[in-house]
Motif scaffolding. Structure first.
Motif, PDB file in Angstrom:
ATOM      1  N   ILE A 170       2.922  10.177   5.392  1.00 27.86           N
ATOM      2  CA  ILE A 170       1.710  10.324   4.583  1.00 27.86           C
ATOM      3  C   ILE A 170       1.667   9.354   3.388  1.00 27.86           C
ATOM      4  O   ILE A 170       0.663   9.291   2.689  1.00 27.86           O
ATOM      5  N   SER A 171       2.765   8.626   3.181  1.00 28.94           N
ATOM      6  CA  SER A 171       2.849   7.708   2.034  1.00 28.94           C
ATOM      7  C   SER A 171       1.887   6.530   2.186  1.00 28.94           C
ATOM      8  O   SER A 171       1.777   5.943   3.257  1.00 28.94           O
ATOM      9  N   GLN A 193       2.246   1.019   8.817  1.00 29.70           N
ATOM     10  CA  GLN A 193       3.677   0.753   8.994  1.00 29.70           C
ATOM     11  C   GLN A 193       4.501   1.997   8.663  1.00 29.70           C
ATOM     12  O   GLN A 193       5.449   2.327   9.377  1.00 29.70           O
ATOM     13  N   ASN A 194       4.138   2.707   7.591  1.00 27.73           N
ATOM     14  CA  ASN A 194       4.880   3.909   7.220  1.00 27.73           C
ATOM     15  C   ASN A 194       4.780   4.991   8.291  1.00 27.73           C
ATOM     16  O   ASN A 194       5.763   5.678   8.591  1.00 27.73           O
ATOM     17  N   GLN A 195       3.603   5.173   8.872  1.00 28.42           N
ATOM     18  CA  GLN A 195       3.440   6.155   9.941  1.00 28.42           C
ATOM     19  C   GLN A 195       4.301   5.782  11.144  1.00 28.42           C
ATOM     20  O   GLN A 195       4.980   6.626  11.729  1.00 28.42           O
ATOM     21  N   PHE A 196       4.271   4.507  11.493  1.00 29.13           N
ATOM     22  CA  PHE A 196       5.078   4.044  12.616  1.00 29.13           C
ATOM     23  C   PHE A 196       6.563   4.283  12.339  1.00 29.13           C
ATOM     24  O   PHE A 196       7.293   4.805  13.187  1.00 29.13           O
ATOM     25  N   ASP A 197       7.023   3.902  11.143  1.00 27.44           N
ATOM     26  CA  ASP A 197       8.435   4.062  10.797  1.00 27.44           C
ATOM     27  C   ASP A 197       8.863   5.522  10.859  1.00 27.44           C
ATOM     28  O   ASP A 197       9.947   5.844  11.360  1.00 27.44           O
ATOM     29  N   ALA A 198       8.024   6.430  10.358  1.00 28.00           N
ATOM     30  CA  ALA A 198       8.336   7.861  10.404  1.00 28.00           C
ATOM     31  C   ALA A 198       8.435   8.347  11.846  1.00 28.00           C
ATOM     32  O   ALA A 198       9.345   9.105  12.196  1.00 28.00           O
TER      33      ALA A 198
END
Length: 150
Positions: free
Chosen positions: A147-148, A82-87
């Motif tokens: 990367i989080s 999800q974090n990669q997508f959001d970024a």
């Protein structure tokens, strides 16, 4: 294509809002394009002669996010968190689907080189050919989200 199709989460929306800011009246952005709300580029067939409400700005943001989300879902061929997508949505929201599609970031990401892809965010810090501190901060924040782990 990332499976299942993702939509922007709370962290992505917060990131986009923090960098776009909210303007209820139209203004010219750093490269002279007319903008309103949370970074909505005013299209030639759109007229904004009166100030928006926050609810209208939110509606425009959701509509604009849908375009960026569709582009990320269409062109990213590897699994994403999800974090990669959001970024990636924040990046695409700011730069456009065309820039995502033609980017080295996308090419290395689709080759499953996630760390190299993360580093590519930092290359996109210019407007009008000049480095812009705000874009450097945005790309750094997008990379950090990408990367989080949490």
């Amino acid at each position: 294509m990332s499976e299942p199709r993702l939509s922007t989460g709370a962290k992505g929306i917060a990131l986009i809002k923090s960098f776009e800011g909210l303007s209820l009246s139209k203004y010219q952005d750093i490269v002279g394009k007319w903008t309103i709300g949370y970074g909505h580029l005013i299209l030639p067939d759109e007229v904004f002669n009166v100030a928006l409400t926050e609810a209208q700005a939110e509606t425009l943001l959701r509509r604009d996010l849908a375009v960026s989300e569709k582009g990320v879902n269409q062109y990213v061929l590897v699994p994403l968190t999800q974090n990669q997508f959001d970024a990636l949505v924040s990046f695409t929201f700011n730069l456009g689907v065309g820039n995502l599609k033609s980017s080295t970031l996308l090419r290395v990401l689709n080759a499953q080189q996630y760390q190299s892809a993360a580093d590519e965010f930092l290359r996109w810090d210019k407007a009008g050919g000049k480095q812009v501190a705000g874009l450097t901060r945005r790309r750094t924040a997008e990379r950090a989200l990408f990367i989080s782990q949490s």
